[in-house]
Design a protein around this motif. Structure first.
Motif, PDB file in Angstrom:
ATOM      1  N   GLN B  52      17.628  -3.924  52.371  1.00 24.94           N
ATOM      2  CA  GLN B  52      18.750  -3.158  52.924  1.00 24.94           C
ATOM      3  C   GLN B  52      18.260  -2.328  54.096  1.00 24.94           C
ATOM      4  O   GLN B  52      18.914  -2.236  55.132  1.00 24.94           O
ATOM      5  N   GLU B  56      19.793  -2.313  57.821  1.00 24.13           N
ATOM      6  CA  GLU B  56      20.367  -1.095  58.409  1.00 24.13           C
ATOM      7  C   GLU B  56      19.685  -0.765  59.731  1.00 24.13           C
ATOM      8  O   GLU B  56      20.348  -0.468  60.731  1.00 24.13           O
ATOM      9  N   PRO B  77      16.695 -11.316  49.596  1.00 25.66           N
ATOM     10  CA  PRO B  77      17.851 -10.794  48.849  1.00 25.66           C
ATOM     11  C   PRO B  77      18.971 -10.198  49.700  1.00 25.66           C
ATOM     12  O   PRO B  77      20.093 -10.108  49.221  1.00 25.66           O
ATOM     13  N   TRP B  78      18.704  -9.796  50.921  1.00 26.40           N
ATOM     14  CA  TRP B  78      19.723  -9.099  51.707  1.00 26.40           C
ATOM     15  C   TRP B  78      20.323  -9.950  52.820  1.00 26.40           C
ATOM     16  O   TRP B  78      20.944  -9.437  53.751  1.00 26.40           O
ATOM     17  N   TYR B 106       4.862  -6.922  45.245  1.00 31.99           N
ATOM     18  CA  TYR B 106       5.744  -6.835  44.065  1.00 31.99           C
ATOM     19  C   TYR B 106       7.193  -7.183  44.369  1.00 31.99           C
ATOM     20  O   TYR B 106       8.063  -7.010  43.516  1.00 31.99           O
ATOM     21  N   TYR B 107       7.444  -7.628  45.565  1.00 34.85           N
ATOM     22  CA  TYR B 107       8.813  -7.953  45.991  1.00 34.85           C
ATOM     23  C   TYR B 107       8.727  -9.380  46.515  1.00 34.85           C
ATOM     24  O   TYR B 107       8.162  -9.628  47.582  1.00 34.85           O
ATOM     25  N   LYS B 108       9.216 -10.308  45.725  1.00 28.87           N
ATOM     26  CA  LYS B 108       8.931 -11.719  45.955  1.00 28.87           C
ATOM     27  C   LYS B 108      10.219 -12.538  46.065  1.00 28.87           C
ATOM     28  O   LYS B 108      11.273 -12.104  45.633  1.00 28.87           O
ATOM     29  N   ASN B 125       4.988 -18.944  39.488  1.00 24.52           N
ATOM     30  CA  ASN B 125       6.196 -18.193  39.138  1.00 24.52           C
ATOM     31  C   ASN B 125       7.425 -18.616  39.925  1.00 24.52           C
ATOM     32  O   ASN B 125       8.477 -17.986  39.819  1.00 24.52           O
ATOM     33  N   TYR B 127       7.645 -18.472  43.179  1.00 18.88           N
ATOM     34  CA  TYR B 127       7.713 -17.736  44.446  1.00 18.88           C
ATOM     35  C   TYR B 127       6.958 -18.520  45.520  1.00 18.88           C
ATOM     36  O   TYR B 127       6.060 -19.304  45.220  1.00 18.88           O
ATOM     37  N   LYS B 260      12.371   4.788  50.271  1.00 15.61           N
ATOM     38  CA  LYS B 260      11.735   4.320  49.037  1.00 15.61           C
ATOM     39  C   LYS B 260      11.808   2.801  48.888  1.00 15.61           C
ATOM     40  O   LYS B 260      10.896   2.175  48.387  1.00 15.61           O
ATOM     41  N   GLU B 261      12.929   2.235  49.299  1.00 18.02           N
ATOM     42  CA  GLU B 261      13.060   0.781  49.178  1.00 18.02           C
ATOM     43  C   GLU B 261      11.971   0.094  50.004  1.00 18.02           C
ATOM     44  O   GLU B 261      11.224  -0.741  49.496  1.00 18.02           O
ATOM     45  N   GLY B 264       8.556   0.607  48.737  1.00 14.96           N
ATOM     46  CA  GLY B 264       8.298  -0.241  47.565  1.00 14.96           C
ATOM     47  C   GLY B 264       8.018  -1.682  47.959  1.00 14.96           C
ATOM     48  O   GLY B 264       7.128  -2.328  47.409  1.00 14.96           O
ATOM     49  N   VAL B 265       8.780  -2.195  48.917  1.00 10.88           N
ATOM     50  CA  VAL B 265       8.552  -3.566  49.391  1.00 10.88           C
ATOM     51  C   VAL B 265       7.127  -3.679  49.937  1.00 10.88           C
ATOM     52  O   VAL B 265       6.379  -4.597  49.599  1.00 10.88           O
ATOM     53  N   ILE B 267       4.437  -1.781  49.661  1.00 11.08           N
ATOM     54  CA  ILE B 267       3.362  -1.034  48.999  1.00 11.08           C
ATOM     55  C   ILE B 267       2.015  -1.725  49.266  1.00 11.08           C
ATOM     56  O   ILE B 267       1.916  -2.951  49.259  1.00 11.08           O
TER      57      ILE B 267
END
Lengths: 310, 310
Positions: B52, B56, B77-78, B106-108, B125, B127, B260-261, B264-265, B267
């Motif tokens: 997101q 944005e 995802p977006w 951690y964002y796959k 997995n 991915y 934060k998003e 997190g992506v 990291i």
């Protein structure tokens, strides 16, 4: 009061857990070390893994003891992020929110099994269907089993020791044969599972008998389904807290930080949307809510503790 | 100056576009209605659809004319969220950032084709692999074609009229046979594509001949690869702007809101991470940067305009 009683679900719930437990004479409260008439309450955060915003809010709620349990949506984009947190905080009580739907308008996901092996679960773009009705119409039982088993196995592979199984939007309860798979997997993985009583009542007799002999009804759950303009979040929840009785109660909440990410996920969905989830978080970690629980002598418990005494 | 010249890529680029264009005598600048010696510049935002936060920031940059083009990662995802914006703003210049890697910890994500049909592109997995090297080691050409074709078709189905093709982390350039597919799809869908000159130099002779006869070299691109402590973002970019010459230049940027998003992506990845992307956004929409472009008489153009004159 009537005005804001209607939007609140208060549905008798079947908490499914192994027979050994059903045969015991002691109440769950006693097994957990409490007086027999204790009002036990699981405050349960759904949808962990859905978004960064949901993970952040859920972690905040865990750490502030605003929730006692939660469950993770394994196919969602932020599952690995939460699993990383979990591995550093393995005391956290998290179950698997078995997922067969992707209900948001522009933020979608499919299964974690190869799409060719679960084609009855997926739309033309490879995403899960948006509604439980569509799952009921299209999904084949063997593909439901393959996918939900894969979700459990993935959670285990990520280092999660799940406290229980539940199901996103009740999608695994869409048909009696899916419920049977759900119960079977709960037994196989030695995990408590649950389903609303109404589902069991729609089951074929043999299956209902199995469910009734293998599992035991525990109590009720509560979930806010609709906000009421002019009524405070606290007042909406107060009604539910007041209705809780001795035995095991479960309150399902939906947490997020109200930000652009969650607003984008939940666009066009005020119910269970971004502001709604921030309201849930704010309420749970408020002093007022904590005091309300105390005032009603409610004892928080988690699925993890329950699993351990079964 | 030397200190911060090193981290900047300034790589001669092949802009691949149909022969008809190569055979024309007019320069690209003239075809676009500018004087022949104009310094044309595409400022291009990568990774739209990733988060997101990226959508944005990219939308903000489009609307403030901080970028003249961008490209979308269809499997992320977006994507559907950006496609919704695009359908309401179809003038936006967006191409397809063909994606075969999922590089964050951690964002796959995986492909959009059924996993069983592109198993050489996926890890255990489901991915995408994290690195281009792994794509080169494992990916089968027919599965690369299937997946990137699916990404183009999905973008079209979402209502996007893409301005060009490019490739995330250069993954489609991992092997000569993949480059051939990439060129073929560009021709088939009548979309300009590009690749660094060094890739063409590693190609089998026949293929290189084809590329050289069918497509035309345009100019150079610039991308910040590494931040230099103590050197301002503006100074890092000023060096690039000063090196731009007549013809077509491309500056690749990575945009996000630092939140934060995105943290997190990204990291564990300061390079191209959350703060980095916010710096890129802040710079592009700053008055100082806009004035720098004017001062150097740089003319922004988009892939869309170029596609239209080919």
């Amino acid at each position: 009061m009537k005005n804001f009683l209607t939007p609140i679900s208060s549905i008798a719930l079947i908490l499914l857990c192994p027979l050994s437990f059903a045969q015991e004479q002691k109440s769950l409260a006693e097994k957990l070390g409490y007086a027999p008439e204790t009002k036990l309450l699981i405050i349960h955060a759904d949808d962990i893994g859905l978004a960064q915003s949901v993970n952040e809010a859920s972690i905040r709620a865990y750490e502030k003891k605003g929730i006692s349990s939660g469950s993770i949506m394994v196919p969602c984009p932020w599952t690995n992020d939460f699993a990383r947190y979990y591995r550093e905080h393995p005391q956290v009580d998290v179950g698997i929110h078995l997922t067969l739907t992707a209900e948001w308008d522009y933020y979608k996901w499919g299964g974690i099994s190869p799409a060719g092996e679960i084609s009855s679960l997926l739309d033309e773009n490879g995403y899960f269907y948006a509604s439980v009705e569509e799952v009921g119409q299209h999904a084949k039982a063997d593909e439901v089993e393959k996918e939900i088993r894969a979700q459990i196995e993935r959670a285990l592979a990520l280092g999660i020791n799940p406290s229980h199984l539940d199901t996103h939007m009740g999608s695994v309860l869409a048909k009696p044969e899916f419920v049977q798979i759900y119960m079977k997997l709960g037994m196989e993985y030695k995990l408590p599972v649950f389903a609303p009583r109404m589902i069991l009542m729609g089951m074929p007799e043999k299956m209902r008998e199995m469910a009734e002999s293998e599992f035991v009804l525990v109590d009720r759950f509560f979930m806010l389904n609709e906000a009421t303009p002019g009524v405070s979040w606290m007042d909406l929840y107060r009604v539910m807290i007041e209705k809780m009785g001795p035995g095991l109660n479960q309150l399902i909440v939906h947490l997020a930080i109200d930000n652009k990410e969650m607003q984008g996920v939940a666009i066009n969905h005020p119910a269970f949307g971004s502001k709604w989830r921030q309201n849930d978080l704010d309420l749970l970690i408020s002093k007022e809510f904590q005091e309300l629980l105390k005032e009603h002598q409610i004892q928080l418990v988690g699925w993890k503790e329950i699993k351990e005494v079964l």
